[in-house]
Design a protein around this motif. Structure first.
Motif, PDB file in Angstrom:
ATOM      1  N   TRP A 135       0.804  -1.221   0.000  1.00 16.94           N
ATOM      2  CA  TRP A 135       0.000   0.000   0.000  1.00 16.94           C
ATOM      3  C   TRP A 135       0.842   1.279   0.000  1.00 16.94           C
ATOM      4  N   TRP A 185      -6.995  -4.458  -0.409  1.00 17.23           N
ATOM      5  CA  TRP A 185      -6.460  -3.500  -1.383  1.00 17.23           C
ATOM      6  C   TRP A 185      -5.725  -4.204  -2.520  1.00 17.23           C
ATOM      7  N   PHE A 225     -10.665  -2.121   9.212  1.00 18.05           N
ATOM      8  CA  PHE A 225     -10.827  -0.719   9.609  1.00 18.05           C
ATOM      9  C   PHE A 225     -11.598   0.108   8.586  1.00 18.05           C
ATOM     10  N   TRP A 245      -3.878  -5.599  12.656  1.00 21.07           N
ATOM     11  CA  TRP A 245      -3.945  -4.282  13.272  1.00 21.07           C
ATOM     12  C   TRP A 245      -5.426  -3.897  13.355  1.00 21.07           C
ATOM     13  N   GLU A 275      -0.508  -6.022  16.292  1.00 25.25           N
ATOM     14  CA  GLU A 275       0.008  -4.651  16.289  1.00 25.25           C
ATOM     15  C   GLU A 275      -0.798  -3.811  17.267  1.00 25.25           C
ATOM     16  N   LYS A 327      -1.624   0.274  18.957  1.00 22.98           N
ATOM     17  CA  LYS A 327      -1.613   1.698  18.595  1.00 22.98           C
ATOM     18  C   LYS A 327      -2.439   2.455  19.633  1.00 22.98           C
ATOM     19  N   ASP A 329       5.225  -1.014  15.858  1.00 29.15           N
ATOM     20  CA  ASP A 329       5.275  -0.008  14.793  1.00 29.15           C
ATOM     21  C   ASP A 329       5.818   1.257  15.440  1.00 29.15           C
ATOM     22  N   HIS A 352       3.562   4.081  16.588  1.00 23.44           N
ATOM     23  CA  HIS A 352       2.398   3.780  17.423  1.00 23.44           C
ATOM     24  C   HIS A 352       2.691   3.890  18.923  1.00 23.44           C
ATOM     25  N   HIS A 402       7.440  -2.486  12.262  1.00 26.81           N
ATOM     26  CA  HIS A 402       7.081  -1.546  11.202  1.00 26.81           C
ATOM     27  C   HIS A 402       7.909  -0.282  11.380  1.00 26.81           C
ATOM     28  N   ASP A 438       1.285   9.380  14.448  1.00 30.13           N
ATOM     29  CA  ASP A 438       1.619   8.293  13.525  1.00 30.13           C
ATOM     30  C   ASP A 438       1.858   8.924  12.153  1.00 30.13           C
ATOM     31  N   ASP A 460       6.638   0.858   7.064  1.00 32.37           N
ATOM     32  CA  ASP A 460       5.218   1.228   7.067  1.00 32.37           C
ATOM     33  C   ASP A 460       5.143   2.748   7.065  1.00 32.37           C
ATOM     34  N   LEU A 475      -2.885   3.693   1.271  1.00 28.90           N
ATOM     35  CA  LEU A 475      -3.116   4.843   2.162  1.00 28.90           C
ATOM     36  C   LEU A 475      -3.159   6.145   1.385  1.00 28.90           C
TER      37      LEU A 475
HETATM   38  C1  RM4 Z   1      -2.029   1.536  10.563  1.00 28.90           C
HETATM   39  C2  RM4 Z   1      -1.019   0.474  10.931  1.00 28.90           C
HETATM   40  C3  RM4 Z   1      -1.047  -0.732  10.082  1.00 28.90           C
HETATM   41  C4  RM4 Z   1      -1.287  -0.447   8.642  1.00 28.90           C
HETATM   42  C5  RM4 Z   1      -2.376   0.578   8.465  1.00 28.90           C
HETATM   43  C6  RM4 Z   1      -2.614   0.879   7.012  1.00 28.90           C
HETATM   44  O1  RM4 Z   1      -1.770   2.736  11.215  1.00 28.90           O
HETATM   45  O2  RM4 Z   1       0.268   1.034  10.962  1.00 28.90           O
HETATM   46  O3  RM4 Z   1       0.146  -1.457  10.194  1.00 28.90           O
HETATM   47  O4  RM4 Z   1      -1.721  -1.650   8.085  1.00 28.90           O
HETATM   48  O5  RM4 Z   1      -2.075   1.740   9.181  1.00 28.90           O
END
Ligand code: RM4
Ligand code: MN
Ligand code: MN
Length: 427
Positions: free
Chosen positions: A54, A101, A129, A177, A217, A219, A252, A255, A279, A287, A326, A427
């Motif tokens: 991504w 994606w 998400f 995540w 993961e 956050k 990450d 995070h 990450h 972030d 990432d 993203l």
């Molecule tokens: C998140 C996280 C995940 C990533 C998404 C797109 O903040 O870092 O690792 O898969 O974003």
């Protein structure tokens, strides 16, 4: 565009003289400290970092997105872009796929293309998400933690589907995540949300193939702003322990709340053999997903110092972590940005490899605070770039990837091939 060996040779012919001289000087300098430069180069050659599917197009913020042109419009083109990165740097030999994606419609063909480019499939990533077009139930109020069992079931099934896509490609891990959380006090019962999450993860874990790993993961906030269900490494660690020995925590860099001591988290997780993945990115405020090493290179180095120490003193048999960039590229050409990130990661790794471990240990035994700091900073302040260049050269890559990327006019070629208005999913 595919990079051929004549492209590499063409650029290296220009840079070789200066490089050879720099490498000789660095080697002598390290030899004075009883460090074998060639041994470090060999370790660097082995070190591969995954690129997420991504992150090959221009990223954006919620305010806007500005295209670079020549962006990959499908998974095949994304693989080609990673192929370019890998051919130049010989250090990006893996892709981390995001579902939905980048669904591999023809797994065999994708596998074939990846093997031609010398790329393997790293961790798969699920997505609960966002809502997808044909999705029955919404994730607006959570997924694996949702109050409604049907939503949880849908999210569990999605993760299981992601595992089967990964199996077809030869991947061996999945990263979960969760965006799940709340934006207002009173919205969620924390304990119930965590308990639901554990149960959902257990259902996914039950379907995990024997030779797979599951990374959790964490956050602290975003997209929800009051609480997240898996807010920190402690929660992730708790869940991983409950699940079993194929479950691990994933760190990450973006995070964490400001000034969190991430290197200490790394140390603690490795102490228990539970650091599964990493990450990389950098940030100033949140972030931010900026280029690795662009804001806090010393922190990155301190983290690598713990990683190297942990792997060299691997008492809890921590598996070699899955490394992935990432980041999101809002301003720079994504490929250049990724090259810079790769360079920063490997720089920190090389610096950590040349730390005088015995000297540091002795300083700590004697509570010699000044010497401990001197030793760490001495490695950080050593210019190890020639080692990275030598590693690339020996692996068939280019001495200076960004310069070579410009010299070979790669972005212009991509724009010519793909046009200037393609948009990559992600993203
Ligand atoms: C998140 C996280 C995940 C990533 C998404 C797109 O903040 O870092 O690792 O898969 O974003
Ligand atoms: Mn991440
Ligand atoms: Mn993130």
């Amino acid at each position: 565009m595919r990079i051929q060996s004549f492209h590499i040779d063409q650029y290296n012919a220009i840079a070789i003289k200066v490089h050879e001289n720099n490498y000789r000087i660095t080697k002598e300098l390290l030899a004075q400290k009883s460090i074998d430069a060639d041994a470090v180069v060999e370790k660097l050659r082995q070190f591969q970092i995954a690129i997420p599917s991504w992150a090959l197009g221009a990223g954006g913020t919620r305010f806007g997105r500005f295209s670079t042109g020549g962006e990959p419009g499908n998974l095949e083109q994304k693989l080609d872009d990673i192929g370019l990165l890998h051919a130049l740097t010989r250090s990006a030999g893996a892709i981390s796929l995001h579902i939905p994606w980048d669904i591999p419609r023809d797994a065999q063909a994708i596998k074939q293309q990846a093997s031609e480019l010398d790329i393997v499939f790293d961790a798969m990533n699920s997505n609960t998400f966002q809502d997808q077009k044909d999705q029955a139930l919404s994730y607006k109020f959570g997924s694996l933690s949702h109050i409604n069992a049907d939503v949880r079931k849908q999210a569990v099934e999605h993760n299981i589907e992601v595992i089967s896509y990964g199996q077809a490609l030869g991947s061996k891990s999945i990263t979960v995540w969760l965006a799940d959380g709340s934006s207002f006090p009173g919205q969620l019962n924390f304990r119930r949300a965590l308990d639901n999450t554990l149960r959902s993860l257990q259902e996914i874990y039950a379907q995990l193939p024997a030779d797979w790993q599951l990374f959790i993961e964490y956050k602290p906030y975003e997209p929800y702003f009051y609480s997240t269900v898996i807010q920190d490494w402690g929660t992730s660690f708790l869940l991983a322990n409950e699940l079993g020995n194929k479950a691990y925590t994933l760190v990450d860099l973006g995070h964490h709340l400001h000034n969190t001591n991430i290197e200490q988290i790394v140390s603690t997780l490795m102490y228990r053999g539970k650091l599964g993945g990493f990450h990389f990115n950098d940030s100033k405020y949140g972030d931010d997903d900026l280029t690795v090493g662009s804001i806090k290179p010393y922190q990155l180095y301190l983290i690598f110092n713990e990683l190297v120490y942990g792997l060299e003193n691997n008492t809890a048999q921590n598996p070699s972590p899955a490394w992935m960039i990432d980041a999101s590229h809002n301003l720079k050409d994504p490929l250049e940005d990724l090259i810079q990130s790769l360079e920063a990661i490997r720089l920190a790794y090389a610096q950590a490899l040349i730390v005088d471990r015995q000297g540091l240990w002795d300083a700590q035994l004697n509570n010699d605070v000044s010497v401990g700091q001197e030793i760490l900073q001495d490695a950080f302040r050593t210019d190890v770039r020639p080692l990275l260049q030598e590693a690339r050269l020996r692996s068939g890559g280019v001495i200076e990837p960004i310069k070579a990327y410009r010299y070979l006019n790669i972005r212009q070629q991509l724009i010519k091939e793909r046009g200037s208005v393609t948009v990559a999913t992600g993203l």
